[in-house]
Design a protein around this motif. Structure first.
Motif, PDB file in Angstrom:
ATOM      1  N   PRO A 252     -45.683  19.701  98.778  1.00 58.94           N
ATOM      2  CA  PRO A 252     -47.122  19.610  98.519  1.00 58.94           C
ATOM      3  C   PRO A 252     -47.387  19.512  97.022  1.00 58.94           C
ATOM      4  N   GLY A 253     -48.510  18.904  96.664  1.00 56.73           N
ATOM      5  CA  GLY A 253     -48.844  18.728  95.261  1.00 56.73           C
ATOM      6  C   GLY A 253     -50.073  19.524  94.865  1.00 56.73           C
ATOM      7  N   PHE A 254     -50.289  19.568  93.576  1.00 59.79           N
ATOM      8  CA  PHE A 254     -51.443  20.267  93.007  1.00 59.79           C
ATOM      9  C   PHE A 254     -51.856  19.498  91.773  1.00 59.79           C
ATOM     10  N   LEU A 255     -53.145  19.242  91.649  1.00 60.97           N
ATOM     11  CA  LEU A 255     -53.696  18.533  90.496  1.00 60.97           C
ATOM     12  C   LEU A 255     -54.611  19.484  89.743  1.00 60.97           C
ATOM     13  N   LEU A 256     -54.351  19.632  88.454  1.00 61.22           N
ATOM     14  CA  LEU A 256     -55.154  20.493  87.586  1.00 61.22           C
ATOM     15  C   LEU A 256     -55.630  19.667  86.400  1.00 61.22           C
ATOM     16  N   VAL A 257     -56.930  19.676  86.173  1.00 50.99           N
ATOM     17  CA  VAL A 257     -57.510  18.905  85.078  1.00 50.99           C
ATOM     18  C   VAL A 257     -58.445  19.807  84.290  1.00 50.99           C
ATOM     19  N   THR A 258     -58.208  19.921  82.996  1.00 55.70           N
ATOM     20  CA  THR A 258     -59.142  20.616  82.123  1.00 55.70           C
ATOM     21  C   THR A 258     -59.849  19.584  81.252  1.00 55.70           C
ATOM     22  N   ALA A 259     -61.100  19.876  80.921  1.00 56.59           N
ATOM     23  CA  ALA A 259     -61.896  18.909  80.159  1.00 56.59           C
ATOM     24  C   ALA A 259     -62.863  19.630  79.236  1.00 56.59           C
ATOM     25  N   GLU A 260     -63.122  18.957  78.114  1.00 57.98           N
ATOM     26  CA  GLU A 260     -64.127  19.423  77.158  1.00 57.98           C
ATOM     27  C   GLU A 260     -65.035  18.242  76.835  1.00 57.98           C
ATOM     28  N   PRO A 261     -66.326  18.324  77.182  1.00 58.11           N
ATOM     29  CA  PRO A 261     -67.214  17.187  76.921  1.00 58.11           C
ATOM     30  C   PRO A 261     -67.265  16.788  75.451  1.00 58.11           C
ATOM     31  N   GLY A 262     -67.395  17.743  74.547  1.00 60.63           N
ATOM     32  CA  GLY A 262     -67.446  17.427  73.122  1.00 60.63           C
ATOM     33  C   GLY A 262     -68.820  16.975  72.666  1.00 60.63           C
ATOM     34  N   ALA A 263     -68.867  16.514  71.433  1.00 59.51           N
ATOM     35  CA  ALA A 263     -70.139  16.162  70.808  1.00 59.51           C
ATOM     36  C   ALA A 263     -70.719  14.846  71.308  1.00 59.51           C
ATOM     37  N   GLN A 264     -69.883  13.988  71.915  1.00 59.35           N
ATOM     38  CA  GLN A 264     -70.332  12.654  72.312  1.00 59.35           C
ATOM     39  C   GLN A 264     -70.774  12.565  73.769  1.00 59.35           C
ATOM     40  N   VAL A 265     -70.625  13.660  74.513  1.00 58.88           N
ATOM     41  CA  VAL A 265     -71.004  13.672  75.933  1.00 58.88           C
ATOM     42  C   VAL A 265     -71.827  14.928  76.189  1.00 58.88           C
ATOM     43  N   THR A 266     -73.043  14.775  76.648  1.00 64.59           N
ATOM     44  CA  THR A 266     -73.862  15.949  76.941  1.00 64.59           C
ATOM     45  C   THR A 266     -73.351  16.635  78.205  1.00 64.59           C
ATOM     46  N   LEU A 267     -73.660  17.904  78.351  1.00 66.49           N
ATOM     47  CA  LEU A 267     -73.225  18.633  79.535  1.00 66.49           C
ATOM     48  C   LEU A 267     -73.856  18.045  80.789  1.00 66.49           C
ATOM     49  N   ASP A 268     -75.118  17.643  80.713  1.00 68.31           N
ATOM     50  CA  ASP A 268     -75.772  17.044  81.878  1.00 68.31           C
ATOM     51  C   ASP A 268     -75.070  15.762  82.301  1.00 68.31           C
ATOM     52  N   GLU A 269     -74.695  14.925  81.330  1.00 70.63           N
ATOM     53  CA  GLU A 269     -73.998  13.676  81.645  1.00 70.63           C
ATOM     54  C   GLU A 269     -72.631  13.968  82.255  1.00 70.63           C
ATOM     55  N   PHE A 270     -71.930  14.929  81.686  1.00 72.32           N
ATOM     56  CA  PHE A 270     -70.609  15.314  82.179  1.00 72.32           C
ATOM     57  C   PHE A 270     -70.687  15.821  83.612  1.00 72.32           C
ATOM     58  N   GLN A 271     -71.635  16.706  83.889  1.00 77.86           N
ATOM     59  CA  GLN A 271     -71.758  17.271  85.233  1.00 77.86           C
ATOM     60  C   GLN A 271     -72.183  16.218  86.248  1.00 77.86           C
ATOM     61  N   ASP A 272     -73.094  15.344  85.874  1.00 79.40           N
ATOM     62  CA  ASP A 272     -73.538  14.307  86.801  1.00 79.40           C
ATOM     63  C   ASP A 272     -72.389  13.372  87.163  1.00 79.40           C
ATOM     64  N   TRP A 273     -71.596  12.996  86.173  1.00 81.70           N
ATOM     65  CA  TRP A 273     -70.435  12.138  86.432  1.00 81.70           C
ATOM     66  C   TRP A 273     -69.429  12.836  87.339  1.00 81.70           C
ATOM     67  N   TYR A 274     -69.088  14.068  87.013  1.00 84.66           N
ATOM     68  CA  TYR A 274     -68.077  14.783  87.793  1.00 84.66           C
ATOM     69  C   TYR A 274     -68.548  15.013  89.229  1.00 84.66           C
ATOM     70  N   ASN A 275     -69.772  15.491  89.402  1.00 90.56           N
ATOM     71  CA  ASN A 275     -70.256  15.862  90.730  1.00 90.56           C
ATOM     72  C   ASN A 275     -70.603  14.675  91.611  1.00 90.56           C
ATOM     73  N   ASN A 276     -71.099  13.601  91.008  1.00 90.88           N
ATOM     74  CA  ASN A 276     -71.645  12.502  91.801  1.00 90.88           C
ATOM     75  C   ASN A 276     -70.805  11.235  91.798  1.00 90.88           C
ATOM     76  N   GLU A 277     -69.778  11.177  90.954  1.00 90.69           N
ATOM     77  CA  GLU A 277     -68.896  10.007  90.961  1.00 90.69           C
ATOM     78  C   GLU A 277     -67.421  10.408  91.067  1.00 90.69           C
ATOM     79  N   HIS A 278     -66.945  11.178  90.111  1.00 91.44           N
ATOM     80  CA  HIS A 278     -65.512  11.459  90.029  1.00 91.44           C
ATOM     81  C   HIS A 278     -64.992  12.209  91.256  1.00 91.44           C
ATOM     82  N   VAL A 279     -65.611  13.326  91.587  1.00 90.28           N
ATOM     83  CA  VAL A 279     -65.152  14.113  92.738  1.00 90.28           C
ATOM     84  C   VAL A 279     -65.354  13.376  94.064  1.00 90.28           C
ATOM     85  N   PRO A 280     -66.529  12.802  94.346  1.00 90.78           N
ATOM     86  CA  PRO A 280     -66.698  12.121  95.633  1.00 90.78           C
ATOM     87  C   PRO A 280     -65.724  10.974  95.871  1.00 90.78           C
ATOM     88  N   LEU A 281     -65.361  10.223  94.830  1.00 89.31           N
ATOM     89  CA  LEU A 281     -64.416   9.126  95.022  1.00 89.31           C
ATOM     90  C   LEU A 281     -63.070   9.612  95.548  1.00 89.31           C
TER      91      LEU A 281
END
Length: 237
Positions: free
Chosen positions: A3-32
């Motif tokens: 069995p496998g395990f995927l671990l991803v850590t991320a830091e939005p930084g100054a060029q990505v707002t938290l709202d943009e980061f969360q919207d991408w992760y919740n509504n595009e990245h994870v669902p795909l």
């Protein structure tokens, strides 16, 4: 394969707002991944409880390490949407690590781990290496930890893994091979609450051979339904 395990850590930084980061992760990245790939058995995200960076963690249980090289999964990164490709370039850090399962203390009635029904509320991740003994020493370390942790009140479950691939990218990642070096082994401790007590700290990292490289603490942000669990909303299937 294991069995496998995927671990991803991320830091939005100054060029990505938290709202943009969360919207991408919740509504595009994870669902795909979770809405379409039955190889992804669970998926959950956590936020840092220790004020360290990267400040976001995503974890996924995978049915088989062969999934990491299967076209159904690799095409998601090879054929990113314009939005995702642009956002990933602007992130401060995106640290993706794939693992092979090594050992498990066992499922617990206290939580469902990463499933959305009664998910684990907090994690302690421990990245480590061994000066001697390699895989055998790591297994012995885990066995000792499992026994010691059974008497700790806040402990729920521990699983251990061996890193098989990794890639760090982002505007804040230095160039060169040294930036890509990560510890070979990982222990993921599920706990009922943070901060962890002295009893947990004293028993979670037994053995003199272990070289603990990093310990992080995380609070649950969201555990997601998925096609593998059969609990997706009808509109998402």
């Amino acid at each position: 394969m294991a069995p496998g395990f995927l671990l991803v850590t991320a830091e939005p930084g100054a060029q990505v707002t938290l709202d943009e980061f969360q919207d991408w992760y919740n509504n595009e990245h994870v669902p795909l991944r979770l809405n379409y790939l039955p190889s992804f058995l669970t998926g959950a995200r956590f936020s840092a409880a220790d004020s360290l960076q990267p400040s976001w963690l995503a974890v996924y249980d995978i049915d088989d390490t062969a999934t990491f090289s299967h076209e159904s999964y690799t095409r998601l990164r090879a054929n990113r949407s314009p939005r995702e490709a642009n956002l990933v370039q602007r992130l401060e850090v995106l640290d993706r690590r794939t693992y092979e399962f090594v050992s498990d203390s066992g499922e617990s009635a206290l939580s469902s781990s990463y499933k959305p029904e009664n998910p684990t509320s907090a994690l302690v991740t421990v990245s480590l290496d061994f000066a001697d003994g390699g895989d055998e020493a790591f297994r012995a370390w885990a066995d000792e930890a499992f026994v010691a942790l059974r008497g700790v009140d806040e402990w729920i479950r521990t699983r251990t893994y061996k890193c098989i691939d990794n890639l760090k990218s982002g505007m804040g990642v230095p160039k060169g091979p040294e930036a890509q070096i990560v510890p070979k082994y990982l222990a993921v401790h599920e706990v009922s609450s943070l901060p962890i007590g002295a009893a947990f700290s004293a028993t979670a990292n037994p053995g003199s051979k272990a070289q603990v490289k990093e310990t992080r603490t995380w609070n649950l942000y969201r555990a997601y339904p998925c096609v593998a669990q059969g609990n997706l909303p009808v509109s998402s299937a």
